[in-house]
Design an enzyme around this catalytic site. Structure first.
Site, PDB file in Angstrom:
ATOM      1  N   GLU A 244      12.902 -56.863  -6.853  1.00 11.53           N
ATOM      2  CA  GLU A 244      11.669 -57.276  -6.499  1.00 11.53           C
ATOM      3  C   GLU A 244      11.583 -57.934  -5.276  1.00 11.53           C
ATOM      4  O   GLU A 244      10.572 -57.824  -4.455  1.00 11.53           O
ATOM      5  CB  GLU A 244      11.315 -58.166  -7.574  1.00 11.53           C
ATOM      6  N   SER A 383       8.046 -68.992  -5.986  1.00 13.55           N
ATOM      7  CA  SER A 383       7.217 -69.806  -5.007  1.00 13.55           C
ATOM      8  C   SER A 383       8.046 -70.155  -3.669  1.00 13.55           C
ATOM      9  O   SER A 383       9.332 -70.432  -3.819  1.00 13.55           O
ATOM     10  CB  SER A 383       6.656 -70.725  -5.786  1.00 13.55           C
TER      11      SER A 383
HETATM   12  C1  FAD Z   1      -1.065 -63.016  -8.696  1.00  7.99           C
HETATM   13  C2  FAD Z   1       0.157 -63.203  -9.435  1.00  7.99           C
HETATM   14  C3  FAD Z   1       0.693 -62.203 -10.054  1.00  7.99           C
HETATM   15  C4  FAD Z   1       1.713 -62.443 -10.854  1.00  7.99           C
HETATM   16  N1  FAD Z   1       2.089 -61.460 -11.528  1.00  7.99           N
HETATM   17  C5  FAD Z   1       3.164 -61.449 -12.257  1.00  7.99           C
HETATM   18  C6  FAD Z   1       3.754 -60.403 -13.114  1.00  7.99           C
HETATM   19  O1  FAD Z   1       3.329 -59.368 -13.041  1.00  7.99           O
HETATM   20  N2  FAD Z   1       4.624 -60.606 -14.076  1.00  7.99           N
HETATM   21  C7  FAD Z   1       5.022 -61.790 -14.323  1.00  7.99           C
HETATM   22  O2  FAD Z   1       5.866 -62.034 -15.123  1.00  7.99           O
HETATM   23  N3  FAD Z   1       4.861 -63.161 -13.595  1.00  7.99           N
HETATM   24  C8  FAD Z   1       3.784 -62.623 -12.757  1.00  7.99           C
HETATM   25  N4  FAD Z   1       3.152 -63.868 -11.737  1.00  7.99           N
HETATM   26  C9  FAD Z   1       3.782 -65.241 -12.206  1.00  7.99           C
HETATM   27  C10 FAD Z   1       4.703 -65.597 -11.028  1.00  7.99           C
HETATM   28  O3  FAD Z   1       6.045 -65.311 -11.075  1.00  7.99           O
HETATM   29  C11 FAD Z   1       4.919 -67.390 -11.339  1.00  7.99           C
HETATM   30  O4  FAD Z   1       3.293 -67.784 -11.097  1.00  7.99           O
HETATM   31  C12 FAD Z   1       5.663 -67.946 -10.445  1.00  7.99           C
HETATM   32  O5  FAD Z   1       7.012 -67.853 -10.869  1.00  7.99           O
HETATM   33  C13 FAD Z   1       5.425 -69.466 -10.463  1.00  7.99           C
HETATM   34  O6  FAD Z   1       5.343 -70.100 -11.820  1.00  7.99           O
HETATM   35  P1  FAD Z   1       4.229 -70.725 -12.220  1.00  7.99           P
HETATM   36  O7  FAD Z   1       2.802 -70.273 -11.675  1.00  7.99           O
HETATM   37  O8  FAD Z   1       4.438 -71.180 -13.680  1.00  7.99           O
HETATM   38  O9  FAD Z   1       4.305 -72.153 -11.358  1.00  7.99           O
HETATM   39  P2  FAD Z   1       5.091 -73.438 -11.761  1.00  7.99           P
HETATM   40  O10 FAD Z   1       6.625 -72.956 -11.669  1.00  7.99           O
HETATM   41  O11 FAD Z   1       4.709 -74.052 -12.971  1.00  7.99           O
HETATM   42  O12 FAD Z   1       5.085 -74.364 -10.420  1.00  7.99           O
HETATM   43  C14 FAD Z   1       4.052 -74.883  -9.855  1.00  7.99           C
HETATM   44  C15 FAD Z   1       4.099 -75.695  -8.788  1.00  7.99           C
HETATM   45  O13 FAD Z   1       5.186 -76.421  -8.588  1.00  7.99           O
HETATM   46  C16 FAD Z   1       6.261 -76.022  -7.768  1.00  7.99           C
HETATM   47  N5  FAD Z   1       7.656 -76.116  -8.255  1.00  7.99           N
HETATM   48  C17 FAD Z   1       8.145 -75.667  -9.450  1.00  7.99           C
HETATM   49  N6  FAD Z   1       9.407 -75.911  -9.657  1.00  7.99           N
HETATM   50  C18 FAD Z   1       9.749 -76.517  -8.402  1.00  7.99           C
HETATM   51  C19 FAD Z   1      11.008 -76.878  -7.911  1.00  7.99           C
HETATM   52  N7  FAD Z   1      12.108 -76.732  -8.719  1.00  7.99           N
HETATM   53  N8  FAD Z   1      11.163 -77.348  -6.666  1.00  7.99           N
HETATM   54  C20 FAD Z   1      10.104 -77.447  -5.947  1.00  7.99           C
HETATM   55  N9  FAD Z   1       8.761 -77.219  -6.277  1.00  7.99           N
HETATM   56  C21 FAD Z   1       8.678 -76.582  -7.659  1.00  7.99           C
HETATM   57  C22 FAD Z   1       5.976 -74.683  -7.447  1.00  7.99           C
HETATM   58  O14 FAD Z   1       6.366 -74.018  -6.178  1.00  7.99           O
HETATM   59  C23 FAD Z   1       4.416 -74.523  -7.482  1.00  7.99           C
HETATM   60  O15 FAD Z   1       3.996 -75.120  -6.500  1.00  7.99           O
HETATM   61  C24 FAD Z   1       2.331 -63.618 -11.164  1.00  7.99           C
HETATM   62  C25 FAD Z   1       1.677 -64.746 -10.460  1.00  7.99           C
HETATM   63  C26 FAD Z   1       0.599 -64.499  -9.517  1.00  7.99           C
HETATM   64  C27 FAD Z   1      -0.104 -65.726  -8.892  1.00  7.99           C
END
Ligand code: FAD
Length: 398
Positions: A244, A383
């Site tokens: 990916e 992220s």
């Molecule tokens: C447009 C879009 C398309 C996507 N498509 C897919 C898809 O097709 N299939 C799929 O499975 N997923 C998909 N995703 C999901 C994507 O992989 C997740 O959004 C991503 O992994 C972040 O997880 P979360 O949204 O749960 O945020 P969280 O993990 O809850 O994070 C929230 C915030 O906290 C920060 N954070 C979290 N952990 C830490 C850490 N350890 N240290 C510092 N900061 C941290 C993050 O950077 C973020 O700012 C998609 C996301 C988007 C926005």
């Protein structure tokens, strides 16, 4: 390290350009240039054209019907196709699942699913993330319980990109609650037309339902749809993520965005002269262009090392952060460049052939939707905050 292209690579670039001149439908490149929406049929049409040439799966070995390109050839292909405004290759089957099946799938799974991916018989989507499992992916809760020769799947996935088009989803599911969270995950292929699967759209900032929630309610999945071994899915999931994250820098997209920004800045006026001659704005463009050139050089170093067989390390995290920040900055400058035309958003104008024209020049209509949509770049694929932690640990040894 010599970063110049060899004669062979230059000839390959010329061949890709010729192919694009001859085979990329103008209807599709026009859509790309104007930032209009692509339909499922648009993607399928482009996939079929590439498949006929044997270029759809650049990263697959020839024995599985791929082009067998090395990292440099893939980089050249990516640069040329983005410069020509070709549709992107939808990654889920081709760039993600395909390599996993080739490495960990059974012979039956490879023989059945791989040709179907190439021929476009299935549209795959990625079922990794859940409401409580994004960055912390190992805490997936969707369960798959064995019942005879089936798994019964219950739970929810989210952010499933283009899940509304898909008939198949590859999922990380929990098959054991024993031991570490990573040890109880399996990799399962689920037919989205099976009873108990519900897909619900999530509308993003730009008004597009690009992503979805997918619910599983007692969905019965044949055991032969398990990839590899039960409870070993974390290994396969991580392997998929390395695929990916190839081309994560998005140099081609950034180059195309920068060229578009400069074109707009030549057309827009500021104080009676082209905006591009405004010293302040010109300096902002120069700043982002310098960052892009530096990042493109780092990317070439990584691509060149990968072509020589080295696995990318923390450099891919650097490229993810820099590449996405640069693309977001180009989006922000493009929005600034079109000035007040960034305000009115006529969603229908982004549909090719719509009767609703844009308010303002056609080059302005996608500035805001792209700016809003590309907020996603620094979130998905790991992220940027998480990537910075990787850099801090792996490079700075903090
Ligand atoms: C447009 C879009 C398309 C996507 N498509 C897919 C898809 O097709 N299939 C799929 O499975 N997923 C998909 N995703 C999901 C994507 O992989 C997740 O959004 C991503 O992994 C972040 O997880 P979360 O949204 O749960 O945020 P969280 O993990 O809850 O994070 C929230 C915030 O906290 C920060 N954070 C979290 N952990 C830490 C850490 N350890 N240290 C510092 N900061 C941290 C993050 O950077 C973020 O700012 C998609 C996301 C988007 C926005």
């Amino acid at each position: 390290m010599d970063l110049s292209f060899t004669e062979e690579q230059k000839a390959f670039r010329a061949e890709v350009r010729r192919f694009l001149d001859e085979k990329l439908p103008k209807r599709l490149s026009d859509k790309g240039r104007l930032g209009q929406r692509l339909t499922k049929q648009d993607y399928e049409e482009w996939h079929a054209i590439l498949n006929e040439k044997g270029w759809l799966a650049g990263n697959w070995p020839k024995e599985h019907g791929g082009a067998g390109w090395n990292a440099v050839e893939r980089h050249i292909f990516e640069e040329e196709t983005t410069a020509a405004h070709a549709p992107r290759i939808v990654p889920f089957g081709l760039a993600m699942l395909g390599p996993v099946l080739q490495k960990f799938g059974s012979k039956e799974q490879q023989d059945y699913w791989l040709p179907r991916i190439l021929n476009g018989d299935d549209w795959w989507c990625q079922g990794y993330s859940e409401p409580g499992a994004g960055s912390d992916l190992a805490s997936v809760k969707t369960t798959a319980e064995r019942d005879g020769d089936h798994y019964v799947v219950n739970g929810q996935k989210t952010w499933t990109t283009l899940g509304q088009y898909a008939n198949m989803i590859f999922c990380l599911v929990r098959t054991s609650k024993e031991g570490k969270p990573q040890e109880g995950i399996s990799f399962l292929l689920v037919d989205m037309n099976d009873p108990g699967v519900t897909v619900r759209p999530i509308v993003l900032l730009d008004g597009e339902p690009e992503v979805n929630e997918v619910f599983f309610d007692n969905v019965r999945v044949p055991v032969e749809n398990l990839v590899g071994e039960e409870n070993k899915g974390w290994t396969y999931a991580k392997y998929l993520l390395t695929h990916e994250r190839t081309n994560i820098a998005g140099v081609g997209f950034a180059n195309a965005g920068l060229a578009n920004l400069k074109r707009i800045a030549r057309l827009e006026q500021s104080g009676g002269r082209p905006l591009i001659e405004d010293p302040l704005f010109a300096a902002k463009i120069a700043e982002v262009e310098i960052s892009l050139m530096a990042m493109a050089t780092t990317n070439l170093r990584v691509v060149s090392a990968a072509a020589a067989g080295q696995a990318p390390g923390a450099e891919s995290s650097m490229l993810k952060v820099k590449g996405t920040v640069i693309r977001q900055e180009i989006n922000a400058l493009t929005k600034q460049a079109v000035g007040p035309w960034a305000m009115p958003f006529v969603s229908e104008a982004l549909e090719a052939g719509s009767n609703e024209g844009p308010v303002g020049p056609s080059y302005a209509m996608s500035a805001t939707p792209h700016y809003l949509n590309n907020r996603k770049l620094s979130i998905y694929g790991g992220s940027n905050e998480v990537q910075k932690t990787i850099i801090a640990k792996a490079i700075l040894e903090l």
